[in-house]
Enzyme design. Sequence first.
Site, PDB file in Angstrom:
ATOM      1  N   GLU A 117      -4.322  -2.388   0.953  1.00 43.54           N
ATOM      2  CA  GLU A 117      -4.668  -0.965   1.065  1.00 43.54           C
ATOM      3  C   GLU A 117      -3.453  -0.277   1.637  1.00 43.54           C
ATOM      4  OE1 GLU A 117      -5.155   2.195   2.368  1.00 43.54           O
ATOM      5  OE2 GLU A 117      -6.984   1.857   3.544  1.00 43.54           O
ATOM      6  N   CYS A 157      -4.536   7.092   5.938  1.00 43.74           N
ATOM      7  CA  CYS A 157      -3.976   6.741   4.628  1.00 43.74           C
ATOM      8  C   CYS A 157      -4.481   7.681   3.536  1.00 43.74           C
ATOM      9  CB  CYS A 157      -4.297   5.296   4.287  1.00 43.74           C
ATOM     10  SG  CYS A 157      -6.026   4.904   4.488  1.00 43.74           S
ATOM     11  N   LYS A 170      -4.097 -10.468  12.550  1.00 44.48           N
ATOM     12  CA  LYS A 170      -2.861 -10.023  13.208  1.00 44.48           C
ATOM     13  C   LYS A 170      -2.952  -8.507  13.359  1.00 44.48           C
ATOM     14  CE  LYS A 170       0.978  -8.592  12.980  1.00 44.48           C
ATOM     15  NZ  LYS A 170       1.359  -7.349  13.701  1.00 44.48           N
ATOM     16  N   GLU A 208       4.791  10.091   1.644  1.00 47.34           N
ATOM     17  CA  GLU A 208       3.823  10.032   2.737  1.00 47.34           C
ATOM     18  C   GLU A 208       4.544  10.282   4.070  1.00 47.34           C
ATOM     19  OE1 GLU A 208       0.156   7.210   3.689  1.00 47.34           O
ATOM     20  OE2 GLU A 208       2.038   6.157   3.922  1.00 47.34           O
TER      21      GLU A 208
END
Length: 491
Positions: free
Chosen positions: A252, A286, A177, A384
């Site tokens: 992750e 990331c 996906k 973040e």
Amino acid sequence: MTHQLFIDGAYCDAASGQVFDVVDPSNRQVFAQVARGGAEDIDRAVTAARRAFDHGPWPRMSGAERAAVLRRMGDTIAARRDELARVEVQDNGKPLPEALWDIDDTAGVFHFYADLAERLDNAAVQDITLSVEGFTSKAVKEPVGVAGAIIPWNFPMLMASWKVAPALAAGCTVVLKPSELTPLTALELGRIAADAGLPAGALNIVTGFGPEAGQPLTEHPGVDKLAFTGSVPTGSRIMATAARDIKTVSLELGGKSPLVVFADTPIDEAVEWILFGIFWNQGEVCSATSRVLVEAPIYDALLARLTEEAQKIRIGHGLQDGVLLGPLVSPSQHEKVLAAIKRGKAEGRLVTGGGVPEGLEAGCYIQPTIFADMAEDSWIWREEIFGPVVCIKPFTSEADAIRMANDSRFGLAAAVMSADLDRAERVARAFRAGIVWINCSQPTFTEAPWGGYKQSGIGRELGEWGLNNYLETKQITTWDRHRPWGWYLKD
Ligand code: TXE
């Protein structure tokens, strides 16, 4: 142009017949439409993957046979690099040299896992020495089954390869996906796989939104393993859903990764890696080193030089020569990062950037942005942002630097720069993070393990660790019938 789902070896419309728009972030214009997959499409895809796993040839082929298919996929990706990279630029916004880098890495990942698939023919069985006589035992590695892979938008084709290549190498079948923001290159993997001879059903690709297509994939009882890269809240939801059926998960997730610069580092070297660590890929990385800690004696000089160089970064369309910073991926990510900058202005000193560059208002562009003088408990220092925004702070001792670096709920990556390699190694060991760079930041290698501590995730991708994500270990123990046993039947 309208792009279809890829299920059971063929492209097809969504069951609902619906499509959604794909937007070019350099001008916010719709340039493609993609099938809007839902629960029914996920069910068809998982059914095809289940059949391909339970009855099809893919898991039963030798590693060498699977390797040949994976190698052909890598070769096609390499041959189509320019075309695929240009799609990535339009879909994601990243500068062309970075998109080319992604596509080269994607081809490399397929080639790497082809090699590991081949090696699995010999490595899949391991004899075990038992302390009891009369029995022999071995451990056998087998594919885990049907893998559901859900990926983000920052490296659209590369993130697909990090999951699809090792899963296929292991003998699993896959339902992928892609992110609704960048579905195009991942969808091409269907054609590339079919042309390479991958059996129907071994790879299925369902495009669509998280709640409509991602959630049914995580809930589907036909899926044995889930692999996810994305945000912490979505990762947490996926893990909770997976717990219902005890599905294996690898995650992750995000980060707020520190880069610690000691005063014995040449300032130009530090500036180069700080810039790369946070402005590469628009900071939508990331592992981006978004918190920089600089030893006090060089703090002022380094900040001045960093500011000067950040202001020189060429911003613009990813296909323009010399551009190092493209638009962010989408209007919503653009708004999210601008809102974070607004919050940062209330918490710290905006040294440079913070706005939309003049003349580029039509796209999702943001200037390279540096914040200083924020408190350790401020939001901007701790959360973040996933954009071209870096926070910088001085430190006075090694212990203080380590304490501040580790004071985070994340633990994906960390970096240290020092001319003293003993010290760098000591600090590297002290970081609570899964990926540590010494005297650099960001270089990523297909052979080395990738993943985080703490809320940055579970499990490791890439290298042999990536393959192990998709393997089960089975114990086979044999009793030597000529030996005595007789627990119940005494004679
Ligand atoms: O992430 P999501 P989004 C961070 C970054 C970014 C923020 C939001 O800070 O600003 O996350 O980005 C699918 N069940 N990262 O909204 O929601 C979704 O369709 C199953 C860091 O894009 O995590 C997409 O395919 N799937 C990160 C994928 O999850 C669901 C990279 C990622 O989307 C789902 C991206 C659901 N309920 C964002 N909801 C990194 N670590 O690299 C969504 N999805």
